[in-house]
Design a protein around this motif. Structure first.
Motif, PDB file in Angstrom:
ATOM      1  N   GLN A 149       0.834  -1.205   0.000  1.00 22.12           N
ATOM      2  CA  GLN A 149       0.000   0.000   0.000  1.00 22.12           C
ATOM      3  C   GLN A 149       0.869   1.255   0.000  1.00 22.12           C
ATOM      4  N   CYS A 150       0.558   2.148  -0.944  1.00 17.22           N
ATOM      5  CA  CYS A 150       1.279   3.410  -1.066  1.00 17.22           C
ATOM      6  C   CYS A 150       0.288   4.549  -1.270  1.00 17.22           C
ATOM      7  N   TYR A 151       0.803   5.777  -1.241  1.00 19.65           N
ATOM      8  CA  TYR A 151      -0.025   6.929  -1.588  1.00 19.65           C
ATOM      9  C   TYR A 151       0.820   7.912  -2.394  1.00 19.65           C
ATOM     10  N   ILE A 152       0.145   8.679  -3.247  1.00 20.48           N
ATOM     11  CA  ILE A 152       0.799   9.644  -4.131  1.00 20.48           C
ATOM     12  C   ILE A 152       0.320  11.047  -3.786  1.00 20.48           C
ATOM     13  N   LYS A 153       1.260  11.979  -3.669  1.00 14.46           N
ATOM     14  CA  LYS A 153       0.923  13.381  -3.444  1.00 14.46           C
ATOM     15  C   LYS A 153       1.266  14.188  -4.693  1.00 14.46           C
ATOM     16  N   ARG A 154       0.326  15.042  -5.085  1.00 16.35           N
ATOM     17  CA  ARG A 154       0.531  15.914  -6.245  1.00 16.35           C
ATOM     18  C   ARG A 154       0.748  17.338  -5.763  1.00 16.35           C
ATOM     19  N   ASN A 155       1.789  17.965  -6.267  1.00 14.24           N
ATOM     20  CA  ASN A 155       2.090  19.349  -5.904  1.00 14.24           C
ATOM     21  C   ASN A 155       1.997  20.220  -7.156  1.00 14.24           C
ATOM     22  N   LYS A 156       0.962  21.044  -7.219  1.00 13.50           N
ATOM     23  CA  LYS A 156       0.814  21.954  -8.360  1.00 13.50           C
ATOM     24  C   LYS A 156       0.618  23.388  -7.884  1.00 13.50           C
ATOM     25  N   SER A 157       1.315  23.726  -6.817  1.00 13.28           N
ATOM     26  CA  SER A 157       1.236  25.076  -6.267  1.00 13.28           C
ATOM     27  C   SER A 157       2.304  25.963  -6.908  1.00 13.28           C
ATOM     28  N   GLY A 158       2.028  27.242  -6.953  1.00 12.77           N
ATOM     29  CA  GLY A 158       3.002  28.213  -7.437  1.00 12.77           C
ATOM     30  C   GLY A 158       3.445  27.958  -8.863  1.00 12.77           C
ATOM     31  N   THR A 159       4.759  27.875  -9.039  1.00 14.11           N
ATOM     32  CA  THR A 159       5.327  27.704 -10.380  1.00 14.11           C
ATOM     33  C   THR A 159       5.107  26.300 -10.941  1.00 14.11           C
ATOM     34  N   GLN A 160       4.618  25.385 -10.108  1.00  7.98           N
ATOM     35  CA  GLN A 160       4.436  24.006 -10.564  1.00  7.98           C
ATOM     36  C   GLN A 160       3.012  23.730 -11.047  1.00  7.98           C
ATOM     37  N   LYS A 161       2.241  24.795 -11.262  1.00  6.21           N
ATOM     38  CA  LYS A 161       0.853  24.612 -11.670  1.00  6.21           C
ATOM     39  C   LYS A 161       0.746  23.946 -13.029  1.00  6.21           C
ATOM     40  N   LEU A 162       1.593  24.366 -13.972  1.00  3.20           N
ATOM     41  CA  LEU A 162       1.556  23.781 -15.320  1.00  3.20           C
ATOM     42  C   LEU A 162       2.249  22.428 -15.370  1.00  3.20           C
ATOM     43  N   TYR A 163       3.282  22.280 -14.550  1.00  2.00           N
ATOM     44  CA  TYR A 163       4.046  21.024 -14.541  1.00  2.00           C
ATOM     45  C   TYR A 163       4.140  20.509 -13.097  1.00  2.00           C
ATOM     46  N   PRO A 164       3.076  19.877 -12.607  1.00  5.54           N
ATOM     47  CA  PRO A 164       3.065  19.404 -11.213  1.00  5.54           C
ATOM     48  C   PRO A 164       4.111  18.318 -10.977  1.00  5.54           C
ATOM     49  N   THR A 165       4.486  18.166  -9.720  1.00  7.55           N
ATOM     50  CA  THR A 165       5.337  17.042  -9.335  1.00  7.55           C
ATOM     51  C   THR A 165       4.469  16.010  -8.621  1.00  7.55           C
ATOM     52  N   TYR A 166       4.837  14.751  -8.802  1.00  4.38           N
ATOM     53  CA  TYR A 166       4.116  13.649  -8.184  1.00  4.38           C
ATOM     54  C   TYR A 166       5.126  12.837  -7.372  1.00  4.38           C
ATOM     55  N   SER A 167       4.787  12.555  -6.139  1.00 10.70           N
ATOM     56  CA  SER A 167       5.684  11.792  -5.264  1.00 10.70           C
ATOM     57  C   SER A 167       4.919  10.644  -4.640  1.00 10.70           C
ATOM     58  N   ILE A 168       5.537   9.459  -4.627  1.00  9.47           N
ATOM     59  CA  ILE A 168       4.893   8.264  -4.089  1.00  9.47           C
ATOM     60  C   ILE A 168       5.615   7.836  -2.819  1.00  9.47           C
ATOM     61  N   PHE A 169       4.813   7.457  -1.807  1.00  5.40           N
ATOM     62  CA  PHE A 169       5.334   7.069  -0.498  1.00  5.40           C
ATOM     63  C   PHE A 169       4.738   5.722  -0.094  1.00  5.40           C
ATOM     64  N   LEU A 170       5.510   4.963   0.668  1.00  9.68           N
ATOM     65  CA  LEU A 170       4.954   3.771   1.310  1.00  9.68           C
ATOM     66  C   LEU A 170       3.999   4.203   2.411  1.00  9.68           C
ATOM     67  N   LYS A 171       2.865   3.537   2.521  1.00 13.22           N
ATOM     68  CA  LYS A 171       1.956   3.841   3.622  1.00 13.22           C
ATOM     69  C   LYS A 171       2.617   3.503   4.957  1.00 13.22           C
ATOM     70  N   GLU A 172       3.330   2.383   4.991  1.00 14.77           N
ATOM     71  CA  GLU A 172       4.017   1.950   6.213  1.00 14.77           C
ATOM     72  C   GLU A 172       5.242   2.823   6.447  1.00 14.77           C
ATOM     73  N   GLY A 173       5.174   3.667   7.449  1.00 14.05           N
ATOM     74  CA  GLY A 173       6.311   4.521   7.778  1.00 14.05           C
ATOM     75  C   GLY A 173       6.400   5.788   6.953  1.00 14.05           C
TER      76      GLY A 173
END
Length: 335
Positions: free
Chosen positions: A99-123
């Motif tokens: 199980q993992c989760y993904i966070k999308r960051n499209k704030s500020g200058t990243q609105k047109l080109y968001p970043t996506y980061s995936i994390f393990l749910k455990e820890g």
């Protein structure tokens, strides 16, 4: 009579008249029957053209779990030292669903080109990050195993996802170079790790996207099939689209599990077992075309910019993340 009064008998229930429907003539019944038969034959032909004979791994009896085997722990993987190996290798079978989760960051200058980061749910451990590369004719997502490092020449670079112009076809590669750019065979030719096909929605009908996905076949003893083509017609995407016999023997073919329409919520729904809480056209569950009960990868929204991503063998964490990136991408021909 009872008590000096005569009981009243309830009137008999009125017979409800069924609405009369004009009956078709014999000629109309014959034409309708022929049309129905033709539609059944056409549907059967389309179904059979996509089906293949199930591989032996799907028909062989399953091994019974060993009661003496210890439960799997992520600590066994020692991710501090073996992170890249874990990300690029098929998930351990013993691990079950990761199980993992993904966070999308499209704030500020990243609105047109968001970043996506995936994390393990455990820890809440960080695994990978991705960002769409600017100044490309088609969508191109670079994947790195270091936060904020989106440099293709970095040692943290793992691979990329590339789309066609309309966003209906995606190819997944590792960090090697294009065979067209290889000189003398000294450089590492890139390996293909999967492709994703979305059905074009030319009629604009409502409903979920339809996906077909293929990844490299995995042998429990020999590992993942290496796929390093040196010509266009040998690429995974070409063989998968043409259902090439040799290619399909070395691929795992996945489809999105069809959701059902729910009148109460007025939307198509899937059972995500509580892991997805918001409706979205991006939500999906991938299953083997021969086994709709085992979900290989599921992805769905839980907040405005947060999504869950759960997967299991035979997919790699890198492949799972890459496939979800294709769902984030805008699709001219699908939406």
């Amino acid at each position: 009579e009872e008590g000096g009064e005569r009981r009243r008998q309830a009137p008999p229930p009125q017979q409800r008249e069924e609405p009369k429907v004009a009956q078709p003539s014999r000629k109309e019944r014959s034409a309708s029957g022929e049309k129905g038969d033709l539609e059944k034959l056409a549907t059967q032909a389309r179904t059979e053209s996509f089906k293949e004979n199930p591989p032996a791994s799907h028909t062989a009896p399953q091994k019974r779990p060993n009661p003496d085997e210890k439960p799997f722990s992520m600590d066994e993987l020692n991710l501090d030292k073996n992170l890249k190996s874990f990300l690029m290798s098929p998930c351990p079978k013993r691990a079950g669903v990761i199980q993992c989760y993904i966070k999308r960051n499209k704030s500020g200058t990243q609105k047109l080109y968001p970043t996506y980061s995936i994390f393990l749910k455990e820890g809440d451990r960080f695994l990978m990050t991705s960002k769409r590369r600017p100044n490309n004719k088609t969508s191109n997502y670079l994947i790195s195993m270091e936060m904020n490092d989106h440099n293709r020449n970095s040692t943290n670079y793992l691979g990329k996802v590339r789309a066609n112009f309309v966003g209906t076809e995606f190819q997944i590669y590792d960090s090697g170079i294009n065979y067209k750019d290889a000189a003398g065979g000294q450089e590492q030719i890139r390996q293909e790790l999967g492709c994703v096909l979305y059905a074009s929605n030319v009629l604009g009908s409502r409903g979920p996207r339809k996906m077909q996905v293929c990844i490299n076949k995995v042998d429990e003893h020999k590992g993942m099939v290496q796929w390093q083509p040196r010509q266009k017609d040998a690429e995974m995407l070409s063989l998968f689209k043409n259902k090439d016999e040799f290619g399909m023997k070395n691929l795992v073919s996945l489809i999105n599990k069809p959701p059902r329409w729910n009148d109460q919520v007025g939307a198509y729904v899937l059972n995500f077992n509580g892991r997805v809480t918001m409706a979205s056209v991006k939500n999906f569950q991938l299953v083997d075309q021969f086994d709709h009960d085992t979900i290989i990868l599921q992805f769905g929204r839980v907040a405005k910019d947060e999504f869950t991503c759960d997967f299991q063998w035979p997919i790699t964490p890198f492949q799972a993340f890459a496939i979800t990136l294709s769902s984030f991408d805008s699709k001219i021909a699908c939406d």
